[in-house]
Design a protein around this motif. Structure first.
Motif, PDB file in Angstrom:
ATOM      1  N   PHE A  51       0.802  -1.093   0.033  1.00 35.62           N
ATOM      2  CA  PHE A  51       0.017   0.074  -0.028  1.00 35.62           C
ATOM      3  C   PHE A  51       0.688   1.302  -0.075  1.00 35.62           C
ATOM      4  O   PHE A  51       0.528   2.303   0.275  1.00 35.62           O
ATOM      5  CB  PHE A  51      -1.013   0.022   1.313  1.00 35.62           C
ATOM      6  CG  PHE A  51      -1.984  -0.910   1.177  1.00 35.62           C
ATOM      7  CD1 PHE A  51      -3.128  -0.367   0.532  1.00 35.62           C
ATOM      8  CD2 PHE A  51      -2.069  -2.196   1.445  1.00 35.62           C
ATOM      9  CE1 PHE A  51      -4.192  -1.371   0.516  1.00 35.62           C
ATOM     10  CE2 PHE A  51      -3.057  -2.858   1.553  1.00 35.62           C
ATOM     11  CZ  PHE A  51      -4.171  -2.477   1.032  1.00 35.62           C
ATOM     12  N   GLY A  52       2.113   1.044  -0.430  1.00 40.81           N
ATOM     13  CA  GLY A  52       3.077   2.283  -0.350  1.00 40.81           C
ATOM     14  C   GLY A  52       3.583   2.422   1.229  1.00 40.81           C
ATOM     15  O   GLY A  52       3.387   1.785   2.021  1.00 40.81           O
ATOM     16  N   VAL A  53       4.169   3.595   1.283  1.00 37.76           N
ATOM     17  CA  VAL A  53       4.701   3.953   2.461  1.00 37.76           C
ATOM     18  C   VAL A  53       5.205   5.220   2.993  1.00 37.76           C
ATOM     19  O   VAL A  53       5.171   6.067   2.031  1.00 37.76           O
ATOM     20  CB  VAL A  53       6.110   2.951   2.744  1.00 37.76           C
ATOM     21  CG1 VAL A  53       7.385   3.741   1.927  1.00 37.76           C
ATOM     22  CG2 VAL A  53       6.609   2.982   4.398  1.00 37.76           C
ATOM     23  N   CYS A  58      -1.242   4.793   0.793  1.00 38.90           N
ATOM     24  CA  CYS A  58      -2.834   4.817   0.437  1.00 38.90           C
ATOM     25  C   CYS A  58      -3.581   5.143   1.690  1.00 38.90           C
ATOM     26  O   CYS A  58      -3.472   4.715   2.380  1.00 38.90           O
ATOM     27  CB  CYS A  58      -3.131   3.437  -0.112  1.00 38.90           C
ATOM     28  SG  CYS A  58      -4.891   3.354  -0.546  1.00 38.90           S
ATOM     29  N   LEU A  59      -4.380   6.214   1.296  1.00 37.93           N
ATOM     30  CA  LEU A  59      -5.351   6.909   2.285  1.00 37.93           C
ATOM     31  C   LEU A  59      -6.273   5.793   2.600  1.00 37.93           C
ATOM     32  O   LEU A  59      -6.962   5.829   3.647  1.00 37.93           O
ATOM     33  CB  LEU A  59      -6.111   8.186   1.881  1.00 37.93           C
ATOM     34  CG  LEU A  59      -4.697   9.404   1.630  1.00 37.93           C
ATOM     35  CD1 LEU A  59      -5.619  10.594   1.122  1.00 37.93           C
ATOM     36  CD2 LEU A  59      -4.329   9.500   2.948  1.00 37.93           C
ATOM     37  N   GLY A  60      -6.780   5.151   1.505  1.00 35.34           N
ATOM     38  CA  GLY A  60      -7.738   4.020   1.893  1.00 35.34           C
ATOM     39  C   GLY A  60      -7.284   2.657   2.470  1.00 35.34           C
ATOM     40  O   GLY A  60      -8.062   1.772   2.388  1.00 35.34           O
ATOM     41  N   ALA A  64      -9.654  -0.247   2.913  1.00 38.42           N
ATOM     42  CA  ALA A  64      -9.665  -1.602   2.150  1.00 38.42           C
ATOM     43  C   ALA A  64      -9.568  -2.992   2.858  1.00 38.42           C
ATOM     44  O   ALA A  64     -10.237  -3.899   2.538  1.00 38.42           O
ATOM     45  CB  ALA A  64      -8.599  -1.260   1.187  1.00 38.42           C
ATOM     46  N   MET A  65      -8.758  -2.799   3.863  1.00 39.25           N
ATOM     47  CA  MET A  65      -8.407  -4.091   4.592  1.00 39.25           C
ATOM     48  C   MET A  65      -9.618  -4.573   5.561  1.00 39.25           C
ATOM     49  O   MET A  65      -9.914  -5.792   5.622  1.00 39.25           O
ATOM     50  CB  MET A  65      -7.319  -3.706   5.558  1.00 39.25           C
ATOM     51  CG  MET A  65      -5.801  -3.735   4.901  1.00 39.25           C
ATOM     52  SD  MET A  65      -5.586  -4.897   3.779  1.00 39.25           S
ATOM     53  CE  MET A  65      -5.083  -6.195   4.832  1.00 39.25           C
ATOM     54  N   VAL A  66     -10.532  -3.587   6.100  1.00 36.99           N
ATOM     55  CA  VAL A  66     -11.659  -3.944   6.736  1.00 36.99           C
ATOM     56  C   VAL A  66     -12.865  -4.608   5.643  1.00 36.99           C
ATOM     57  O   VAL A  66     -13.411  -5.517   5.845  1.00 36.99           O
ATOM     58  CB  VAL A  66     -12.158  -2.809   7.292  1.00 36.99           C
ATOM     59  CG1 VAL A  66     -13.688  -3.126   8.059  1.00 36.99           C
ATOM     60  CG2 VAL A  66     -11.412  -2.464   8.638  1.00 36.99           C
ATOM     61  N   GLU A  67     -13.031  -3.914   4.628  1.00 34.91           N
ATOM     62  CA  GLU A  67     -13.835  -4.179   3.537  1.00 34.91           C
ATOM     63  C   GLU A  67     -13.565  -5.736   3.138  1.00 34.91           C
ATOM     64  O   GLU A  67     -14.116  -6.678   2.996  1.00 34.91           O
ATOM     65  CB  GLU A  67     -13.789  -3.387   2.399  1.00 34.91           C
ATOM     66  CG  GLU A  67     -14.658  -2.078   2.545  1.00 34.91           C
ATOM     67  CD  GLU A  67     -14.504  -1.112   1.444  1.00 34.91           C
ATOM     68  OE1 GLU A  67     -13.675  -1.225   0.692  1.00 34.91           O
ATOM     69  OE2 GLU A  67     -15.706  -0.315   1.314  1.00 34.91           O
TER      70      GLU A  67
END
Length: 110
Positions: A51-53, A58-60, A64-67
């Motif tokens: 997700f970058g660093v 990434c703001l989401g 995204a992980m919860v979804e």
């Protein structure tokens, strides 16, 4: 050496498939490499950053992980999955690593 102000970019796929960090099978699909977590998967765990660093993460990521967890739990509670005998593994390298021929699954409702 780079001059001051020069920006250096690296593709994540390069960091995630470097044999010196991930071992000789770095280009192979091997989910077992994460059995002991990211720190056990490669020599330099800070190189794994899907997700970058830092300030450009990434703001989401959290949403995204919860979804993803909700979706996977609903799918696993209602269906069983297995690979089709026709599945042939072949990784395609682009912005992300993905199956070149797709993934053929056999899905059965519980």
């Amino acid at each position: 050496m780079c001059q001051s102000g020069v920006k250096v970019w690296s593709l994540l796929v390069t960091l995630h498939t470097e044999p010196e960090n991930w071992g000789p099978d770095a280009h192979k699909f091997n989910p077992e490499r994460f059995t002991n977590g990211i720190t056990g998967a490669c020599k330099l765990p800070h190189l794994y950053m899907p997700f970058g660093v830092g300030p450009r993460v990434c703001l989401g990521q959290n949403l995204a992980m919860v979804e993803l967890k909700i979706l996977i739990s609903l799918m696993l509670s209602n269906f069983s999955f297995s690979l089709s005998p026709n599945y042939k593994h072949s990784a395609a390298f682009g912005v992300v690593i993905e199956p070149e021929h797709g993934v053929n699954l056999l899905i059965n409702k519980w």
